[in-house]
Enzyme design. Sequence first.
Site, PDB file in Angstrom:
ATOM      1  N   SER A  53      46.182  22.345  52.376  1.00  0.00           N
ATOM      2  CA  SER A  53      46.418  22.315  50.932  1.00  0.00           C
ATOM      3  C   SER A  53      47.618  23.150  50.494  1.00  0.00           C
ATOM      4  O   SER A  53      48.097  22.991  49.373  1.00  0.00           O
ATOM      5  CB  SER A  53      45.173  22.791  50.185  1.00  0.00           C
ATOM      6  OG  SER A  53      44.927  24.165  50.429  1.00  0.00           O
TER       7      SER A  53
ATOM      8  N   LYS B  73      45.392  29.774  47.315  1.00  0.00           N
ATOM      9  CA  LYS B  73      46.194  28.889  46.469  1.00  0.00           C
ATOM     10  C   LYS B  73      47.310  29.715  45.827  1.00  0.00           C
ATOM     11  O   LYS B  73      47.370  30.932  45.948  1.00  0.00           O
ATOM     12  CB  LYS B  73      45.342  28.252  45.358  1.00  0.00           C
ATOM     13  CG  LYS B  73      44.107  27.504  45.823  1.00  0.00           C
ATOM     14  CD  LYS B  73      44.423  26.228  46.559  1.00  0.00           C
ATOM     15  CE  LYS B  73      43.138  25.505  46.990  1.00  0.00           C
ATOM     16  NZ  LYS B  73      43.414  24.354  47.880  1.00  0.00           N
TER      17      LYS B  73
END
Length: 287
Positions: free
Chosen positions: A63, A133
Amino acid sequence: MPEDERRAPREAGGEPPEPPKPAKGKKPKSFWKELPLLVGIALILALIIKTFLVQAFSIPSDSMQNTLQKGDRVLVDKLTPWFGSKPERGEVVVFKDPGHWLDGEPTPDPNAVQKVLGWIGLMPSADEKDLIKRVIGVAGDTVECKGTGPLKVNGKALNEPYVYPGNTPCTDDDQGGQFKFTVPQGKIWVMGDHRQNSLDSRYHQNQPGGGAVPVDNVVGRAFVIAWPPTRWATLPVPDTFDQPGISQALSAAPAALGLAGAVPVVLWRRRRAAVSAEAASGARVSG
């Protein structure tokens, strides 16, 4: 003491006192006897470092490509949050699952050695449910995506060189790719650099918090890729969020609060000065 008294023992046939014998030094301990102590000290230091300073984490997915690859080991700064530092836009942060973000993800099955090394912080812990993230918005920011982008923060389009090559900044779908969200106090909005392969804040808007992550869940900022050696690199904050206008929404609020707080003080000082002037005037008339 007189000289004749000092010589008395020798003249009487006595023997002079013997000088004190040096004490025998203790025999140094063997390395093997000291090894448990050294190991204990090393473990304590490792636990302190893991708890307060730096911890290693493993990247479990794609990701964050191409910034981070699956299997990379990153070092996370855990010290600055202890001094009140908050996550900033552009930082890559590790945070604990806010709730159900990792549902359905496979659970690692480490061996005994990996469990011990993970417990003391020398390897990523397999028991902790953490994610990594990039911070896009902080408290007060309005984050917005329309169509395929660009991504906007406080109305300003972002130039995002870290986005995975071939991806669009926004995902044109009805599952969360389109949004306009104002980040609440004490929260951050996070997104993966691989925009078409990241179940980030966008796809958890139907959960408590609207997809925003509590700042209290943030473990720390990832600042370097430590392993493998061929991937070693720092993780600096990009210049993306330095463009004028992005921070205006945040800076305006403290300024307004400061002005609102200053007005009563100014009025109070003016009134006090007026009362003092009247008192002085009355004293001069009376005199």
